[in-house]
Design a protein around this motif. Sequence first.
Motif: not given
Length: 463
Positions: A158-164, A185-188
Amino acid sequence: MGRSWELLSSVFLVPVSATKSLRVAVLADSDTRWKWGALTANRMAPENSDIRLDGYLLRGRATPTARQLDEVGVRADALHEVTAVQFLHAVREEPYDVLVLALVGGGVQAVLHGLGRVWEDGGAGRRKRPVVVTGYVGVVYEKLADGLLLRHGADLVLANSRQDADRFRAVYEGVGADAGSVTEVALPFLGGAAYDGGPGPSAEPGGRPHTVVFAAQPSVPENRRDRTYLLNRLVGHARRHPECEVLLKLRSKPGEHTTHIEELPYQKLVQRLDPPANLRLVYGHMGEVLDRTDLLVTVSSTAALEALHRRIPTAVLTDLGVREALGNHHFVGSGCLASWDQLDAGHRPVPDEEWVARQGVAAGGAAYDRAFDTARARIAELLARPGGLPPLAPYYTPVTAPGYLPGLLARHHLGPDGTPLPGTPAAGKEPGPVRQIVRRAARGAYRHGVQRVAPVIRRMGEL
């Protein structure tokens, strides 16, 4: 797992219904990773369905205490303290649908190889293997290639952002590894009410005071000089603005460890500075602290992203430089970089909207609500795949990393092929009361050594 964990479980368990549509196990090695793993598991569960969540806390230096778990506030249907080998035994016995590995990179890699051995050749008479998920707790600002390759082999990274997500795919593709596991995804744990502007620096008497929060980090900065400098500036800000409330938000109490080792706890250093009455130390859930925050100040904490998501004015300090070692280089282009001199003078940073959007924060409630849709769909597709899932295939193998992989696995009592090493305690065997007492004493001695003895030895070496 012993009397102490029976008592702990009585605090953190929730009622279990008769049937569950999704069985998930989360293996975590610290309080922050347990929070990320458990919340991620809930966000990835199919809509309008139940989830049974079993928590496994990896035994080690950062195993969370009951107080830390209570502060996180995430509940499980079952909770156990285990070794890696015990976790592998539990997975072999329990029909889990999804496994979430919320561990440091080396731990993820060891467990991936151990799981591969558990399910080798389908495991005589074995059921289909579960989907394996891993990722990061927050900002990825160091050891990008190392950490990513140690996580390669999971079904979803899982990547927490588009940049990651872009960075993760570039690393995998750059070494010739399959990048199909990378899932944005995003930070949950983002959420909470949007900032309403607060009371302003000169609050009305009797109302909520203007509140400045410094979010401390266990390992950044790491030396006494820099930590003392930041505390002196925090104390100075409180003295310059007696009408404001200034909070030092701490992650853990002395003797506790979180994701990183903290040799010089802020709460001990600040005692020597005679802080004014309007400066207080606070613990607890970060979201609850942000509910009353008008300015969030940090060096590079993930708390900055939580604050930006809620549109709270956020400052990432430049006083000690903008450096990779501090992690604040991640915020270059954010518009949030500022110094204490600027903050003392009343400056409030304005975030760059394009940068913020690439971080997966402050993108609007609807967008954040949909952040886990792709991960949820991928898990559903993998679980429904005819014939089950293929064997796990990490990038690191005895062929690609013969001088690196065996050491990683040995730390968790696994051989180069993922098999438990000879002499490893039986997976299902519980330690007796004497061994439990010795283990707790050893853990306490380790933490005492890190926070008291090691700094003294280091200072003596500098004489």
